[in-house]
Design a protein around this motif. Sequence first.
Motif, PDB file in Angstrom:
ATOM      1  N   LYS A   9       6.418  28.506 -14.505  1.00  0.00           N
ATOM      2  CA  LYS A   9       7.250  29.231 -15.337  1.00  0.00           C
ATOM      3  C   LYS A   9       7.096  30.718 -14.953  1.00  0.00           C
ATOM      4  O   LYS A   9       8.040  31.566 -14.641  1.00  0.00           O
ATOM      5  N   ARG A 276      10.475  38.975 -24.068  1.00  0.00           N
ATOM      6  CA  ARG A 276      10.989  37.615 -24.600  1.00  0.00           C
ATOM      7  C   ARG A 276      12.627  37.649 -24.490  1.00  0.00           C
ATOM      8  O   ARG A 276      13.047  36.389 -24.026  1.00  0.00           O
ATOM      9  N   SER A 280      13.582  34.231 -22.193  1.00  0.00           N
ATOM     10  CA  SER A 280      14.232  33.183 -22.638  1.00  0.00           C
ATOM     11  C   SER A 280      15.477  32.702 -22.196  1.00  0.00           C
ATOM     12  O   SER A 280      16.011  31.640 -22.225  1.00  0.00           O
ATOM     13  N   ASN A 281      15.982  33.637 -21.299  1.00  0.00           N
ATOM     14  CA  ASN A 281      17.391  33.258 -20.335  1.00  0.00           C
ATOM     15  C   ASN A 281      17.170  32.710 -19.031  1.00  0.00           C
ATOM     16  O   ASN A 281      17.913  32.639 -18.305  1.00  0.00           O
TER      17      ASN A 281
END
Length: 285
Positions: A9, A276, A280-281
Amino acid sequence: MADKEEEKKQRSIDSELKKSSSVSKDASKSHGEILKQQITEGQATYDRKPISLLLSSITAGLEIGFSYLLICTVFQFFSGVISEENSYKLISLVYPVGFIMVILGQSILFTEQTSLLTLPVLNKKRSITSLLKIWGLVISGNMIGGYLISFLLMWIGPRLGIFNLSTVEKIALHVTEFSPLVILASAVLAGWLMGLLSWLITSSRDTLSRIVIIFIITAMMSFTGLHHSIIGNVEVFSGLVSSDKINLLNYLNFQFFALLGNAIGGAVFVALLKYRAFVSNIDIK
């Protein structure tokens, strides 16, 4: 397995940040480009030597005193001409001067750097421990600078006839007359605005735009009476050493809740939410 997913991530986030760029020099900066620049600037601050950070922070504490000089002078000048309530609103026109000097002069001001220094931690480039250490150094420098300029201004103001110690007392009492909870909530809003100020400064491309942004944000803070820990340090400390109506407990109470609120406002409502929103995208690859 969880560690591998986390690493995967983080690689995706770093890759997306690396690709972030605006279309042209005239185009507005994208969210990713601003975030990338903020993280880069934040890391550059971490890489500076402690003595350099301390001296820059002391300089910021000294320079913010020019706002206080103007606040006291304007308040005294209009004393008896307009009401005190209106005087407190009027000083919002001169309140931004010290902030303009500090920010454009690249000195390190805690509230302007709060979100900037939090972003490398969120991006896993720095640790929370290193964040707290650098916050402590910057706050110490800002406060030392504030103490020094406070003594100088309290000496020179009455001798120049531009303000007296009665004005110093009134301003200090005005800042500290609220309950701890009110000061905390007010300081959160002020920290939030200062974090946004840092973000907007990064998004702007010319000096004039930056001056306008600094003026709007800081004048808004002053007009609404929001609590800023660094200029507030000068205001309340000056009252502490010149008036028996301000005691050490008043000063410590103000400083603790103002610093805490400013830190929460910048770190949570700007750094965390902006980071965030970007993360988050992103699809993990």
